[in-house]
Design a protein around this motif. Structure first.
Motif, mmCIF file in Angstrom:
data_model
loop_
_atom_site.group_PDB
_atom_site.id
_atom_site.type_symbol
_atom_site.label_atom_id
_atom_site.label_comp_id
_atom_site.label_asym_id
_atom_site.label_seq_id
_atom_site.Cartn_x
_atom_site.Cartn_y
_atom_site.Cartn_z
ATOM 1 N N HIS A 675 0.828 -1.203 0.000
ATOM 2 C CA HIS A 675 0.000 0.000 0.000
ATOM 3 C C HIS A 675 0.865 1.256 0.000
ATOM 4 O O HIS A 675 0.611 2.204 -0.754
ATOM 5 N N GLN A 676 1.897 1.218 0.812
ATOM 6 C CA GLN A 676 2.777 2.399 0.900
ATOM 7 C C GLN A 676 3.475 2.677 -0.418
ATOM 8 O O GLN A 676 3.501 3.804 -0.914
ATOM 9 N N SER A 679 1.159 3.977 -2.986
ATOM 10 C CA SER A 679 0.655 5.333 -2.698
ATOM 11 C C SER A 679 1.607 6.411 -3.215
ATOM 12 O O SER A 679 1.202 7.569 -3.391
ATOM 13 N N ARG A 693 -3.026 1.816 -8.167
ATOM 14 C CA ARG A 693 -4.317 2.089 -7.519
ATOM 15 C C ARG A 693 -5.073 0.793 -7.229
ATOM 16 O O ARG A 693 -5.743 0.665 -6.209
ATOM 17 N N LYS A 696 -3.496 -0.988 -4.210
ATOM 18 C CA LYS A 696 -3.707 -0.203 -3.001
ATOM 19 C C LYS A 696 -5.041 -0.590 -2.352
ATOM 20 O O LYS A 696 -5.120 -0.891 -1.162
ATOM 21 N N GLN A 718 -6.203 7.393 2.843
ATOM 22 C CA GLN A 718 -6.277 7.294 1.376
ATOM 23 C C GLN A 718 -7.419 8.172 0.856
ATOM 24 O O GLN A 718 -7.290 8.845 -0.167
ATOM 25 N N ALA A 722 -6.888 11.425 -1.617
ATOM 26 C CA ALA A 722 -7.248 11.042 -2.994
ATOM 27 C C ALA A 722 -7.352 12.245 -3.925
ATOM 28 O O ALA A 722 -7.992 13.239 -3.589
ATOM 29 N N ASP A 727 -9.084 6.017 -6.140
ATOM 30 C CA ASP A 727 -8.594 5.957 -4.757
ATOM 31 C C ASP A 727 -9.705 6.301 -3.768
ATOM 32 O O ASP A 727 -9.825 5.694 -2.710
#
Ligand code: B3K
Ligand code: ZN
Length: 884
Positions: A675-676, A679, A693, A696, A718, A722, A727
């Motif tokens: 996820h990091q 992002s 995306r 994530k 998030q 966004a 997102d």
């Protein structure tokens, strides 16, 4: 049970009349009863005096005896809710007509006449959205399949082809834009603030392809130079304020036009191609000749308001409708039983186009997911039918995943067996032979046989038999030879107890388990109930990879061990097969878990094997994120239920969530890292950014089960950060399922931000109705009272109630409350919009495959619907079949 619409003679053809016509049940129309229409109608003129509440229509038909039909003096014209104001033959008012139910029957003395009939309609009262209707002050039409008969008396059947001249006049301020098929030939001002336009479409077409639009619209214009150097003017018409969101649709249109020239050799054939976006629409879009009418959902897109999935949807549907210009319009269907001729073929064409525009393997996986999640359940339930059905009562009920998606798979199999070049030759021959005609599926098969050099004698069974074939495979290894023992069963379906084996093309590869290589792919065609195929040169028992690329729409029982599936999930060089191994690993585990046959150790070992495979997916640097995202998606509840003879939705849901939680806990730091990393990728429409995306939100979905607190924080972050809808929606979806303070805040923020944008507010309804929140059912009840909810807009109805009907937990609430809610909806919606109402019957219709407690509750709701005083033909048919 009564029906609202009087059953009319099938297709207005007296020769086809069904003697077994019942008073209480709609007439059954059978494929074998097809007869050509007694009259040709080479030319039609339509004159419209437009008004939202009152539109006058004068239809002038040049008719002549059809030499290919039984001679008749009777001209039977379909109508639906129309009253003839005047009937003229050759310019003289006549009395030689009668009504047969809703249809107009005129007796004609000679072989050739001009027939003129005037009618009046009220578009504002048309809540069915079939025929001519009003949407936000504009007027538009939807005629497929049988909507034209709500505008004018006409032989409303696809094998009557005419050239159309259209004249329309109306208030200039209210309807500054006046559009129809073909080219605008004249326009001018009239008295009292009116204006008029005349349109001519040079290409003969059936009535279902007629379209008219009148309204206050703005246009994005562009142009396309065809391969033969003709300039085509392109226009996308929308409401003022929406024009900035039409860029993607326009690019998709130009890409489709180019692709169809390059890949299928099909050039556009008019100087103008228009698209109009309408917010009240029963389905996705409609391929009217030169004037496609679209649901706004498949036209409007920008990063702020549309997800990556929405962008793909726009591209795919624009392409689909455009491709119909050849597969559907230039060559149309003889009768509605042939629907897959245009729909299956056009779906295949749009799938191949989207594969070429983006990631081919990911597109293939997405298409297979739809097939398995929607079509497989249809094929094993009470509504199962062949891709070319034999009978129907309401044709709208046969615009199904079977006709569309399985239809596409069947043609794809021909392409696999022929190879792309030979398949293209077959398609060329089809278009050449049948251009300007109303053709049959048989015509298509024959053209592919002749053009591609295939023998499709036995293959025709795919058109006539319903049911998903089940293939069982066992690998035997002796000396240096590996032998595949294959068998097939096509299961019984309603009205078809006994089936014959079908040809099933299967791409296979045999992997050496030490080197992780194979000696090349083989295409096997299993065309018997049982067969064996041997391969030499295998010193060790190989690992079987079968149905690579999903070459056949079948289910496979390959009895592969968990170890081999882990191997394939990590090593297979066919991306689809890799995905498949991952799915199979999870399906096998969850099936056993739900059946209660797993010991504690086996449950743990199964979970470990899946975590290992998933860990490999998360860590594999060779995978792009779009593909990684696919591999992370667990098999759907619908697909899992499909694997069980009788499913317990509560148990499947609980086990699936438990597995997800265990995987999330085992791989928490990996998901957080994923996820990091993702992002940090800035927004763009590149594959890399779209992949970022996708993973994530997938990471959040896992974490929401394994560590809800952490997931709520990450999703809220998030959401706040966004800068795009993908997102924002992904985060909100996860929050909507959690019982956390962040949930309320984000839902409120989302509503306030987008309350003026109907398509985004649809998402707001859907996310709550489809959420895993324990009170989702109560939320839906409350949302039905929301000021922005209305039964009059099909998008809004689907946003709330279809999202709910496919919500595995809430819809299947053990006390039957979810079933009751959907049955109430069907009863309330049916008088307004039967086509949309009938679409909600299938979720209840699966009762026979659900555990007895819930099955009884589902059946009781179907019976309650069946007992209603008045039901549409649409809902009546679906309920009767579902109870059958
Ligand atoms: N041909 C239309 C579907 C019409 C549905 C009518 N109930 C859109 C499409 O498949 O392209
Ligand atoms: Zn279509």
């Amino acid at each position: 049970m009564d029906i609202a619409r009087t059953p009319s003679t099938p297709d207005g053809n007296p020769e086809m009349a069904d003697a077994a016509h019942e008073v209480t049940s709609p007439v059954e129309i059978r494929r074998e009863d097809y007869r050509p229409f007694g009259w040709l109608v080479p030319q039609v003129s339509l004159d419209f005096a437009l008004g939202v509440e009152r539109t006058e229509v004068v239809a002038t038909l040049e008719v002549e005896r059809n030499p290919a039909a039984e001679p008749t003096h009777v001209l039977h014209l379909n109508g639906d809710g129309l009253v003839p104001l005047s009937v003229k033959v050759d310019g003289e008012e006549v009395n030689s007509w009668t009504m047969d139910g809703d249809d107009l029957v005129i007796t004609l003395p000679g072989d050739r006449h001009r027939v003129e009939v005037a009618t009046r309609i009220d578009p504002s009262a048309n809540t069915q959205l079939m025929g001519l209707y009003a949407s936000n002050g504009m007027l538009c039409t939807q005629c497929e399949a049988e909507g034209f008969r709500r505008i004018a008396f006409f032989p409303d059947r696809p094998d009557v082809l005419s050239t159309y001249r259209v004249r329309m006049s109306g208030d200039k301020a209210m309807f500054p834009v006046l559009l129809s098929n073909g080219n605008c030939t004249a326009q001018g001002e009239g008295a009292g603030g009116t204006h008029w336009a005349e349109w001519h479409d040079p290409w003969p077409k059936p009535a279902y392809l007629f379209a008219l639009v009148a309204g206050d619209l703005v246009v994005r214009k562009d142009s396309f130079m065809t391969c033969s150097g003709r300039e085509v003017e392109l226009g996308i018409y929308v409401r003022a304020g929406d024009e900035d969101r039409t860029g993607h649709a326009m690019e998709s249109l130009k890409a489709s036009m180019k692709w169809d020239e390059e890949v299928f050799g099909r050039e556009y054939d008019l100087d103008l191609f228009n698209i109009v976006a309408v917010s009240d629409f029963n389905m996705g879009a409609m391929e009217n000749k030169g004037l496609n009418v679209f649901n706004t959902r498949y036209v409007l897109a920008d990063p702020e308001t549309a997800t990556d999935g929405d962008f793909d949807g726009v591209e795919g549907v624009i392409a689909h409708e455009y491709f119909h210009n050849w597969s559907g319009n230039r060559v149309t269907c003889r009768d509605w039983f042939q629907l897959s001729l245009k729909e299956g073929f056009t779906v295949l064409r749009d799938q191949l186009f989207s594969q070429d525009m983006g990631s081919a393997p990911v597109k293939r996986i997405e298409d297979v997911r739809v097939l398995r999640g929607v079509q497989f359940p249809e094929d094993s339930g009470p509504l199962a039918h062949p891709i070319r059905p034999d009978a129907y009562r309401e044709i709208s009920n046969f615009y199904t995943s079977t006709v569309y998606n399985k239809g596409a798979e069947v043609i794809r199999m021909m392409r696999v067996m022929a190879g792309p070049e030979a398949f293209r030759k077959g398609c060329d021959l089809y278009f050449e032979r049948h251009d300007g005609e109303a053709a049959t599926c048989e015509d298509f098969i024959k053209a592919i046989e002749d053009g591609a050099g295939l023998d499709l004698t036995q293959f025709r069974l795919w058109y006539s038999q319903a049911g998903t074939p089940r293939v069982t495979v066992r690998v035997e290894h002796q000396g240096d030879t590996a032998t595949l023992h294959l068998s097939q069963v096509v299961p019984p379906t309603p009205g078809q107890p006994d089936k014959q084996p079908v040809p099933i093309p299967l791409k296979v590869a045999l992997f050496d388990r030490e080197t992780a290589t194979h000696q090349g792919e083989h295409l096997l065609v299993l065309d018997k109930a049982q067969d064996s195929f041997s391969f030499r040169g295998y010193a060790r028992p190989p690992v079987l990879s079968i149905n690579r690329g999903f070459t056949a729409p079948v289910s496979i029982d390959s009895q592969v061990t968990a170890d081999d599936l882990v191997f394939l999930a990590a090593q297979d060089d066919d991306p689809f097969a890799r995905y498949e191994a991952m799915q199979e690993l999870v399906v096998t585990h969850l099936k056993d878990a739900v059946a209660g046959t797993l010991s504690a150790e086996a449950r743990e070992a199964g979970g470990r094997a899946i975590a290992k495979a998933l860990g490999a997916v998360l860590a594999d640097p060779a995978l792009d994120d779009l593909m990684r995202g696919e591999l992370l998606i667990l098999p759907s509840q619908a697909y899992l239920a499909e694997q069980m003879l009788v499913a317990d939705p509560g148990a499947i849901h609980a086990e699936r969530q438990e597995l997800r939680a265990a995987l999330a806990q085992a791989l928490e730091s990996e998901f957080v890292a994923l996820h990091q990393g993702a992002s940090a990728v800035p927004y763009s429409l590149s594959a890399e950014a779209r992949g970022a995306r996708k993973v994530k939100t997938q990471a959040l979905i896992y974490l929401a089960e394994g560590n809800p607190q952490l997931a709520a924080e990450m999703a809220a972050a998030q959401y706040r950060a966004a800068d795009n809808m993908t997102d924002r929606q992904g985060a909100l979806m996860v929050l909507a399922g959690l019982d956390s303070p962040e949930r309320t805040h984000a839902l409120l923020d989302f509503y306030n931000r987008y309350k003026a944008n109907p398509l985004v507010i649809d998402k707001w309804f859907s996310l709550q109705a489809g959420s895993l929140h324990p009170h989702a059912l109560d939320h839906v009840k409350a949302l039905a009272q929301h000021p922005q909810f209305t039964l009059k807009n099909p998008n809004r109805v689907r946003a709330l109630y279809m999202a709910f009907a496919v919500n595995p937990a809430a819809f299947h609430a053990a006390d039957g409350e979810g079933y009751r809610m959907i049955a109430d909806l069907i009863l309330e919606l049916d008088p307004l919009n039967p086509q949309t109402a009938a679409r909600f019957v299938p979720p209840l219709g699966r009762w026979k495959r659900i555990e007895p407690g819930r099955a009884g509750l589902m059946r009781a709701e179907l019976e309650r619907i069946a007992g209603a005083d008045r039901l549409s033909r649409d809902t009546h048919e679906q309920v009767a079949r579902s109870l059958g």
